[in-house]
Design an enzyme around this catalytic site. Structure first.
Site, PDB file in Angstrom:
ATOM      1  N   GLU A 105      64.754  33.596  27.353  1.00  0.00           N
ATOM      2  CA  GLU A 105      65.621  34.622  27.942  1.00  0.00           C
ATOM      3  C   GLU A 105      66.991  34.673  27.285  1.00  0.00           C
ATOM      4  OE1 GLU A 105      62.281  33.987  30.567  1.00  0.00           O
ATOM      5  OE2 GLU A 105      63.712  32.564  29.695  1.00  0.00           O
ATOM      6  N   HIS A 175      59.557  33.269  41.957  1.00  0.00           N
ATOM      7  CA  HIS A 175      59.194  34.658  41.665  1.00  0.00           C
ATOM      8  C   HIS A 175      59.579  35.592  42.802  1.00  0.00           C
ATOM      9  CE1 HIS A 175      56.552  32.300  38.999  1.00  0.00           C
ATOM     10  NE2 HIS A 175      56.613  33.344  38.189  1.00  0.00           N
TER      11      HIS A 175
END
Length: 370
Positions: A105, A175
């Site tokens: 990321e 998540h």
């Protein structure tokens, strides 16, 4: 990525000047369009019925058709993405404009900043908002400060970072998070979260074409649940402007993203008990529409703010503080925050964690009975 491939991806090679150049392609000027969780009826010559992830896909397609330097990239983006938001784009625009990245990321954000700094339009995807934190330094210390530290001589305003966020029913603590408050604390970043397909396409196009870097957060629970008749045309929904979803006189309710589904149910419960609710969708959190919320609270005298993120340091605290400063003499009850718990997001206990319609209804009754 090889040096040769990196050179091929420079904006100079796809025929665009700097982002501040007068030759920049702009979308046609259109009025702000309205959507809700019920079927939208925008004023347009043609619409296509689609869900939220398809509207995101259409927004990116429109951006790439109108801007030859626009590229989109991230983990599994070339294959359509885990939520299918980029499906078909590589086939249409080629692998030099739609491509996968390593599972890094920080690298995704850094590449996007560099490409945007050279005048290009970078649409980066972080696969889940929970995994945006490795890129946090790049976003808050580089992207957000790039224009400021140069005295406006250069910028990376062409960067938009898309990321799915929020509860989905079975995501657990890695998540399901809603990290919007971290980024609203950072001057130089805009933070956007749509609630439905019409807004998703228009807000995404406005974000991509914004002169500032944008964190564009997509409630994953709405990808297939929210359906609208989305205009086929190229349009933008103005950033920084909220919307009154339903008018009322007794209490102001404020939310954004997927939480609006919950708040609509809470308002229905309240109205069955004779309470008139004014429901506001902020759409943009940085900057947020202070004037709209202030005017509403001056009318109703009461405010409830709700989001999935934890209570402490959540964006509801900023709204509550501002309204206390602006509307103190008009408030008839303490501002209520209905938020997630100050714990890691649970799995089997998710239904106890999320601020559902009943919790919000209790907060509405509390301000009404104060």
């Amino acid at each position: 990525m090889s040096l040769r491939a990196a050179r091929l991806l420079t904006p100079r090679n796809v025929g665009r000047l700097s982002r501040s150049s007068p030759s920049k392609i702009h979308a046609p000027s259109t009025p702000q369009l309205i959507s809700s969780f019920s079927t939208a009826e925008p004023e347009t010559t043609g619409t296509t019925r689609m869900n939220l992830f398809t509207a995101i896909n259409e927004g990116m397609r429109t951006a790439m058709q109108t801007d030859p330097t626009a590229i989109t990239f991230g983990e599994d983006v070339a294959f359509g993405g885990v939520f299918r938001c980029s499906v078909g784009l590589r086939e249409e625009f080629g692998s030099s404009r739609v491509f996968n990245t390593p599972l890094c990321e920080q690298g995704i954000a850094g590449f996007g900043i560099g490409y945007a700094a050279m005048g290009g339009t970078a649409i980066a995807e972080i696969q889940f908002a929970d995994y945006i934190f490795p890129a946090f330094d790049q976003l808050v210390n580089e992207a957000a400060k790039f224009r400021y530290r140069s005295g406006n001589q250069w910028n990376c305003g062409g960067l938009t970072v898309r990321t799915p966020c929020g509860a989905v029913g079975h995501g657990g603590h890695y998540h399901s998070q809603s990290p919007e408050a971290y980024f609203t604390h950072t001057p130089g970043l805009k933070v956007v979260m749509p609630r439905g397909p019409v807004d998703a396409k228009g807000l995404l196009l406005a974000s991509i074409r914004s002169p500032d870097p944008v964190i564009f957060m997509e409630p994953k629970v709405l990808y297939r649940a929210a359906v609208d008749d989305v205009p086929d045309e190229d349009y933008e929904v103005e950033l920084g402007k909220g919307e009154i979803m339903r008018s009322g006189t007794d209490v102001t309710i404020v939310g954004w993203g997927g939480q609006l589904r919950v708040l609509e149910k809470a308002c229905d419960l309240a109205e069955q008990n004779g309470i008139s609710c004014e429901l506001i969708d902020l759409k943009t959190l940085a900057p947020w529409d202070i004037e709209l919320v202030t005017e509403s609270v001056m009318k109703t005298g009461k405010l409830v703010v709700s989001h999935e993120a934890p209570l402490t340091g959540g964006f509801a605290a900023e709204i509550s503080s501002t309204i206390q400063e602006e509307c103190f003499l008009s408030l008839e009850a303490p501002v209520q925050r209905v938020c997630g718990a100050d714990t890691p997001f649970p799995l089997v206990f998710e239904k106890f964690y999320v601020p559902d319609d009943l919790k919000n209804f209790e907060a509405i009754k509390k301000v009404m009975n104060y």
